[in-house]
Write an enzyme that holds these catalytic residues in place. Structure first.
Site, PDB file in Angstrom:
ATOM      1  N   ALA A  10       0.878  -1.166   0.000  1.00 40.09           N
ATOM      2  CA  ALA A  10       0.000   0.000   0.000  1.00 40.09           C
ATOM      3  C   ALA A  10       0.916   1.217   0.000  1.00 40.09           C
ATOM      4  O   ALA A  10       1.783   1.342   0.870  1.00 40.09           O
ATOM      5  CB  ALA A  10      -0.910  -0.001   1.224  1.00 40.09           C
ATOM      6  N   GLN A  12       0.703   4.166   0.854  1.00 38.92           N
ATOM      7  CA  GLN A  12       0.657   5.100   1.982  1.00 38.92           C
ATOM      8  C   GLN A  12       1.228   4.519   3.278  1.00 38.92           C
ATOM      9  O   GLN A  12       1.270   5.202   4.294  1.00 38.92           O
ATOM     10  CB  GLN A  12      -0.788   5.565   2.218  1.00 38.92           C
ATOM     11  CG  GLN A  12      -1.727   4.528   2.846  1.00 38.92           C
ATOM     12  CD  GLN A  12      -2.396   3.623   1.829  1.00 38.92           C
ATOM     13  OE1 GLN A  12      -1.847   3.340   0.774  1.00 38.92           O
ATOM     14  NE2 GLN A  12      -3.601   3.167   2.140  1.00 38.92           N
ATOM     15  N   SER A  13       1.677   3.290   3.259  1.00 36.08           N
ATOM     16  CA  SER A  13       2.127   2.627   4.492  1.00 36.08           C
ATOM     17  C   SER A  13       3.527   3.078   4.924  1.00 36.08           C
ATOM     18  O   SER A  13       4.469   3.043   4.121  1.00 36.08           O
ATOM     19  CB  SER A  13       2.154   1.112   4.286  1.00 36.08           C
ATOM     20  OG  SER A  13       2.849   0.473   5.329  1.00 36.08           O
ATOM     21  N   PRO A  14       3.697   3.439   6.201  1.00 35.35           N
ATOM     22  CA  PRO A  14       5.045   3.795   6.672  1.00 35.35           C
ATOM     23  C   PRO A  14       5.980   2.601   6.690  1.00 35.35           C
ATOM     24  O   PRO A  14       7.199   2.751   6.547  1.00 35.35           O
ATOM     25  CB  PRO A  14       4.796   4.321   8.095  1.00 35.35           C
ATOM     26  CG  PRO A  14       3.532   3.659   8.530  1.00 35.35           C
ATOM     27  CD  PRO A  14       2.693   3.553   7.279  1.00 35.35           C
TER      28      PRO A  14
END
Length: 205
Positions: A10, A12-14
């Protein structure tokens, strides 16, 4: 016989941010081909019992920040724990990555994943903004305008849906998620185990 590893992510995942470059380097070192599969994390959560960040219990949200700070320090990677544009939809960036993959191949798409991750977690840019995404693609010597237009097309949406269906079928419930020789590995903190699997499989070739 070539070795392949599915890479569900994903944008947007850190944790994708913290593990992406290391994973790509490991795959290249051991000659493992990457099957890049950006997925809809919202759909994955809804099908697996996961919750978006805002709906998690306060203690879980608090510990998440502790872990992010701990890993950032350990890995020596800069990270804004609470960037200006987060939470943010990962769909536009994921579709741009897929459009890039379809037009220019996996390696260039992997570069774009890295650029998107850095934009969000280091530079605090809005990765759901078309102008930002176009600029990121342009920075990699891609035609950002054309790729952005392509990212809104039916073929990209179909690939995004297929990736998400593949994730559900593989039992994925978080990101990043790797599947190698039938074995799942969840998270950037499992890359050591994945490397051992790469090494063992490579030695048998």
């Amino acid at each position: 016989m070539s070795l392949t590893c599915e890479y569900f992510l994903a944008t947007q995942s850190p944790y994708v941010y913290m593990g992406h470059a290391r994973f790509v380097e490991l795959a290249r070192h051991y000659g493992v081909q990457i099957q890049l599969k950006p997925m809809d994390l919202g759909r994955v959560f809804s099908g697996s019992g996961g919750l978006p960040l805002a709906k998690r219990a306060p203690q879980r949200q608090a510990y998440r920040l502790v872990e992010l700070a701990r890993w950032s320090k350990y890995l020596g990677l800069p990270l804004n724990l609470e960037p200006k544009f987060f939470p943010v939809s990962g769909d536009p960036a994921a579709k741009l990555v897929i459009a890039t993959q379809l037009a220019h191949g996996t390696d260039k798409a992997l570069e774009l994943v890295g650029a998107v991750s850095n934009a969000l977690w280091v530079d605090e840019r809005n990765i759901a903004d078309d102008a930002t995404l176009q600029a990121l693609a342009d920075s990699l010597s891609l035609d950002g305008k054309s790729l952005l237009a392509a990212s809104h097309g039916a073929s990209v949406q179909a690939a995004y849906d297929a990736n998400t269906d593949d994730a559900a079928a593989a039992g994925v419930y978080g990101a990043p998620w790797f599947v190698f020789e039938g074995q799942p590995y969840w998270g950037q903190d499992r890359l050591d185990f994945l490397e051992r699997a790469f090494a063992e499989a490579s030695a048998k070739r």
